[in-house]
Motif scaffolding. Structure first.
Motif, PDB file in Angstrom:
ATOM      1  N   GLY A   1       0.775  -1.235   0.000  1.00 24.54           N
ATOM      2  CA  GLY A   1       0.000   0.000   0.000  1.00 24.54           C
ATOM      3  C   GLY A   1       0.805   1.282   0.000  1.00 24.54           C
ATOM      4  N   TYR A   2       2.113   1.172   0.236  1.00 25.15           N
ATOM      5  CA  TYR A   2       2.945   2.367   0.326  1.00 25.15           C
ATOM      6  C   TYR A   2       4.194   2.171  -0.529  1.00 25.15           C
ATOM      7  CZ  TYR A   2      -0.123   3.440   4.209  1.00 25.15           C
ATOM      8  OH  TYR A   2      -1.228   3.688   4.977  1.00 25.15           O
ATOM      9  N   ASP A   3       4.736   3.256  -1.037  1.00 28.67           N
ATOM     10  CA  ASP A   3       5.874   3.195  -1.943  1.00 28.67           C
ATOM     11  C   ASP A   3       7.186   3.155  -1.162  1.00 28.67           C
ATOM     12  OD1 ASP A   3       7.276   3.141  -4.308  1.00 28.67           O
ATOM     13  OD2 ASP A   3       7.148   5.303  -4.633  1.00 28.67           O
ATOM     14  N   VAL A   4       7.354   2.132  -0.325  1.00 29.48           N
ATOM     15  CA  VAL A   4       8.588   1.985   0.436  1.00 29.48           C
ATOM     16  C   VAL A   4       9.621   1.241  -0.409  1.00 29.48           C
ATOM     17  CG1 VAL A   4       7.481   2.075   2.696  1.00 29.48           C
ATOM     18  CG2 VAL A   4       7.776  -0.134   1.568  1.00 29.48           C
ATOM     19  N   ASP A   5      10.877   1.498  -0.123  1.00 30.97           N
ATOM     20  CA  ASP A   5      11.958   0.823  -0.844  1.00 30.97           C
ATOM     21  C   ASP A   5      12.359  -0.478  -0.171  1.00 30.97           C
ATOM     22  OD1 ASP A   5      12.588   2.852  -2.977  1.00 30.97           O
ATOM     23  OD2 ASP A   5      12.752   4.083  -1.182  1.00 30.97           O
ATOM     24  N   GLY A   6      11.969  -0.631   1.067  1.00 28.56           N
ATOM     25  CA  GLY A   6      12.303  -1.853   1.776  1.00 28.56           C
ATOM     26  C   GLY A   6      11.606  -1.930   3.108  1.00 28.56           C
ATOM     27  N   VAL A   7      11.682  -3.117   3.699  1.00 33.62           N
ATOM     28  CA  VAL A   7      11.099  -3.366   5.007  1.00 33.62           C
ATOM     29  C   VAL A   7      12.159  -4.010   5.889  1.00 33.62           C
ATOM     30  CG1 VAL A   7      10.155  -5.587   4.212  1.00 33.62           C
ATOM     31  CG2 VAL A   7       9.233  -4.526   6.269  1.00 33.62           C
ATOM     32  N   GLU A   8      12.258  -3.505   7.120  1.00 29.29           N
ATOM     33  CA  GLU A   8      13.158  -4.111   8.103  1.00 29.29           C
ATOM     34  C   GLU A   8      12.310  -4.905   9.090  1.00 29.29           C
ATOM     35  OE1 GLU A   8      16.538  -2.754  11.308  1.00 29.29           O
ATOM     36  OE2 GLU A   8      14.575  -1.801  11.395  1.00 29.29           O
ATOM     37  N   LEU A   9      12.617  -6.188   9.198  1.00 25.72           N
ATOM     38  CA  LEU A   9      11.992  -7.053  10.186  1.00 25.72           C
ATOM     39  C   LEU A   9      12.889  -7.008  11.421  1.00 25.72           C
ATOM     40  CD1 LEU A   9      11.312 -10.065   7.789  1.00 25.72           C
ATOM     41  CD2 LEU A   9       9.876  -8.041   8.179  1.00 25.72           C
ATOM     42  N   ASP A  10      12.493  -6.221  12.394  1.00 21.99           N
ATOM     43  CA  ASP A  10      13.327  -6.021  13.582  1.00 21.99           C
ATOM     44  C   ASP A  10      13.001  -7.108  14.605  1.00 21.99           C
ATOM     45  OD1 ASP A  10      14.760  -5.214  15.786  1.00 21.99           O
ATOM     46  OD2 ASP A  10      14.128  -3.126  15.687  1.00 21.99           O
ATOM     47  N   PHE A  11      13.775  -8.195  14.531  1.00 21.32           N
ATOM     48  CA  PHE A  11      13.586  -9.319  15.448  1.00 21.32           C
ATOM     49  C   PHE A  11      14.339  -9.124  16.753  1.00 21.32           C
ATOM     50  CE2 PHE A  11      12.823 -11.440  11.325  1.00 21.32           C
ATOM     51  CZ  PHE A  11      11.660 -12.119  11.608  1.00 21.32           C
ATOM     52  N   LEU A  12      15.218  -8.133  16.793  1.00 19.39           N
ATOM     53  CA  LEU A  12      16.008  -7.938  18.004  1.00 19.39           C
ATOM     54  C   LEU A  12      15.182  -7.245  19.081  1.00 19.39           C
ATOM     55  CD1 LEU A  12      18.769  -8.362  19.282  1.00 19.39           C
ATOM     56  CD2 LEU A  12      19.391  -6.095  18.458  1.00 19.39           C
TER      57      LEU A  12
ATOM     58  N   MET B   1       8.733 -22.271  11.966  1.00 22.40           N
ATOM     59  CA  MET B   1       7.624 -21.327  11.809  1.00 22.40           C
ATOM     60  C   MET B   1       8.141 -19.934  11.437  1.00 22.40           C
ATOM     61  SD  MET B   1       5.258 -22.209  15.095  1.00 22.40           S
ATOM     62  CE  MET B   1       4.582 -23.840  15.360  1.00 22.40           C
ATOM     63  N   MET B   2       9.224 -19.506  12.106  1.00 24.22           N
ATOM     64  CA  MET B   2       9.763 -18.179  11.834  1.00 24.22           C
ATOM     65  C   MET B   2      10.397 -18.115  10.454  1.00 24.22           C
ATOM     66  SD  MET B   2       8.744 -16.497  14.364  1.00 24.22           S
ATOM     67  CE  MET B   2       9.593 -14.988  14.748  1.00 24.22           C
ATOM     68  N   THR B   3      11.051 -19.202  10.054  1.00 26.07           N
ATOM     69  CA  THR B   3      11.636 -19.237   8.711  1.00 26.07           C
ATOM     70  C   THR B   3      10.539 -19.185   7.662  1.00 26.07           C
ATOM     71  OG1 THR B   3      13.619 -20.389   9.459  1.00 26.07           O
ATOM     72  CG2 THR B   3      13.069 -20.600   7.126  1.00 26.07           C
ATOM     73  N   ASP B   4       9.439 -19.883   7.890  1.00 26.94           N
ATOM     74  CA  ASP B   4       8.316 -19.826   6.941  1.00 26.94           C
ATOM     75  C   ASP B   4       7.742 -18.415   6.852  1.00 26.94           C
ATOM     76  OD1 ASP B   4       8.528 -22.480   6.187  1.00 26.94           O
ATOM     77  OD2 ASP B   4       6.986 -23.181   7.591  1.00 26.94           O
ATOM     78  N   LEU B   5       7.685 -17.714   7.973  1.00 30.44           N
ATOM     79  CA  LEU B   5       7.199 -16.333   7.965  1.00 30.44           C
ATOM     80  C   LEU B   5       8.117 -15.450   7.112  1.00 30.44           C
ATOM     81  CD1 LEU B   5       5.325 -14.058   8.925  1.00 30.44           C
ATOM     82  CD2 LEU B   5       6.698 -13.939  11.033  1.00 30.44           C
ATOM     83  N   VAL B   6       9.423 -15.601   7.273  1.00 28.11           N
ATOM     84  CA  VAL B   6      10.367 -14.801   6.485  1.00 28.11           C
ATOM     85  C   VAL B   6      10.262 -15.184   5.005  1.00 28.11           C
ATOM     86  CG1 VAL B   6      12.802 -14.210   6.145  1.00 28.11           C
ATOM     87  CG2 VAL B   6      11.888 -14.429   8.459  1.00 28.11           C
ATOM     88  N   ARG B   7      10.037 -16.462   4.714  1.00 29.37           N
ATOM     89  CA  ARG B   7       9.830 -16.883   3.314  1.00 29.37           C
ATOM     90  C   ARG B   7       8.601 -16.203   2.721  1.00 29.37           C
ATOM     91  NH1 ARG B   7      10.837 -22.743   5.155  1.00 29.37           N
ATOM     92  NH2 ARG B   7      13.028 -23.087   4.607  1.00 29.37           N
ATOM     93  N   GLN B   8       7.548 -16.113   3.502  1.00 32.47           N
ATOM     94  CA  GLN B   8       6.325 -15.433   3.043  1.00 32.47           C
ATOM     95  C   GLN B   8       6.607 -13.975   2.706  1.00 32.47           C
ATOM     96  OE1 GLN B   8       3.397 -16.306   6.330  1.00 32.47           O
ATOM     97  NE2 GLN B   8       1.980 -16.014   4.633  1.00 32.47           N
ATOM     98  N   VAL B   9       7.354 -13.311   3.585  1.00 33.78           N
ATOM     99  CA  VAL B   9       7.684 -11.906   3.359  1.00 33.78           C
ATOM    100  C   VAL B   9       8.520 -11.771   2.089  1.00 33.78           C
ATOM    101  CG1 VAL B   9       8.939  -9.904   4.267  1.00 33.78           C
ATOM    102  CG2 VAL B   9       7.499 -11.275   5.794  1.00 33.78           C
ATOM    103  N   ARG B  10       9.501 -12.641   1.913  1.00 33.14           N
ATOM    104  CA  ARG B  10      10.353 -12.589   0.712  1.00 33.14           C
ATOM    105  C   ARG B  10       9.520 -12.764  -0.557  1.00 33.14           C
ATOM    106  NH1 ARG B  10      14.928 -10.608  -0.286  1.00 33.14           N
ATOM    107  NH2 ARG B  10      14.043  -9.899  -2.201  1.00 33.14           N
ATOM    108  N   LYS B  11       8.621 -13.756  -0.552  1.00 29.63           N
ATOM    109  CA  LYS B  11       7.773 -14.031  -1.721  1.00 29.63           C
ATOM    110  C   LYS B  11       6.903 -12.817  -2.041  1.00 29.63           C
ATOM    111  CE  LYS B  11       4.475 -17.489  -3.432  1.00 29.63           C
ATOM    112  NZ  LYS B  11       3.295 -16.700  -3.732  1.00 29.63           N
ATOM    113  N   MET B  12       6.297 -12.245  -1.009  1.00 24.61           N
ATOM    114  CA  MET B  12       5.451 -11.067  -1.198  1.00 24.61           C
ATOM    115  C   MET B  12       6.270  -9.896  -1.727  1.00 24.61           C
ATOM    116  SD  MET B  12       4.661  -7.942   0.455  1.00 24.61           S
ATOM    117  CE  MET B  12       5.357  -8.299   2.054  1.00 24.61           C
ATOM    118  N   ALA B  13       7.486  -9.715  -1.200  1.00 25.03           N
ATOM    119  CA  ALA B  13       8.353  -8.619  -1.651  1.00 25.03           C
ATOM    120  C   ALA B  13       8.712  -8.796  -3.122  1.00 25.03           C
ATOM    121  CB  ALA B  13       9.612  -8.555  -0.792  1.00 25.03           C
ATOM    122  N   GLU B  14       8.953 -10.017  -3.542  1.00 21.77           N
ATOM    123  CA  GLU B  14       9.269 -10.263  -4.951  1.00 21.77           C
ATOM    124  C   GLU B  14       8.069  -9.971  -5.848  1.00 21.77           C
ATOM    125  OE1 GLU B  14      10.844 -14.249  -5.049  1.00 21.77           O
ATOM    126  OE2 GLU B  14      12.756 -13.614  -4.168  1.00 21.77           O
TER     127      GLU B  14
END
Length: 195
Positions: free
Chosen positions: A84-95, A117-130
């Motif tokens: 929904g927004y014209d961002v150049d990237g997303v930071e997943l702040d797990f720390l 489970m967490m790896t699958d979540l990051v895979r989802q984000v990567r797929k969506m970003a692509e």
């Protein structure tokens, strides 16, 4: 963008500032709507604020990522911003802030199923970003902020090595804050990313 700057959006993957009782901070957020509607997905209750002196149990409003509803909610928030927004990237702040699973709340390592489970979540984000990247014709980058060491990341449920080997990240941001003063562990993080 008008000034030739890139804009990243950062999400604290499990923020618990809404644990603070009203009047204890300059800002009072109140409990987030998802948490109000799903108290079973939280790692504690408001009484924990007074019950525990300090530490992760005091921040009782952390969500338990063992619940599929939590992972779906967090992904939905990320997806909403990226689509929904014209961002150049997303930071997943797990720390900031963990824990993600009850074991870590008890200072035990996350279980293998939780790491998956967490790896699958990051895979989802990567797929969506692509998908977003292809639609708009320019990259949407994915960054992750994690503990400095592979062992510390794995302890809280993050398989940074798999994320790297599968190309799920564009930027790796190890550490930050008092737990991340320069130490020999920094070498491991840099070597992992370079590899």
């Amino acid at each position: 963008h008008e000034h030739d700057m890139e804009a990243f959006w950062s999400l604290r993957m499990n923020d618990a500032h809404d644990s603070h009782p009203p009047g204890t901070r300059r800002w009072t957020y109140g409990l987030a709507p998802f948490k109000q509607n799903h108290p079973e997905c939280l790692m504690g209750n408001p009484k924990d604020w007074e019950k525990y002196q300090d530490g992760p149990k005091k921040a009782w409003s952390h969500m338990d990522f063992g619940f599929p509803e939590v992972r779906a909610h967090v992904f939905g928030v990320i997806q909403e911003v990226c689509q929904g927004y014209d961002v150049d990237g997303v930071e997943l702040d797990f720390l900031r802030s963990f824990p993600y699973f009850r074991e870590t709340l008890e200072m035990r390592p996350a279980e293998e199923e939780h790491v998956d489970m967490m790896t699958d979540l990051v895979r989802q984000v990567r797929k969506m970003a692509e998908e977003v990247s292809a639609k708009r014709g320019r990259p949407l980058l994915v960054a992750a902020r994690t503990p400095y060491t592979v062992a510390d990341a794995c302890f809280i449920g993050l398989d940074v090595e798999t994320w790297m080997s599968e190309g799920l990240l564009d930027l790796f941001i190890p550490g930050g804050g008092t737990e991340s003063h320069m130490s020999e562990s920094f070498f491991e993080a840099v070597e992992l990313a370079h590899h």
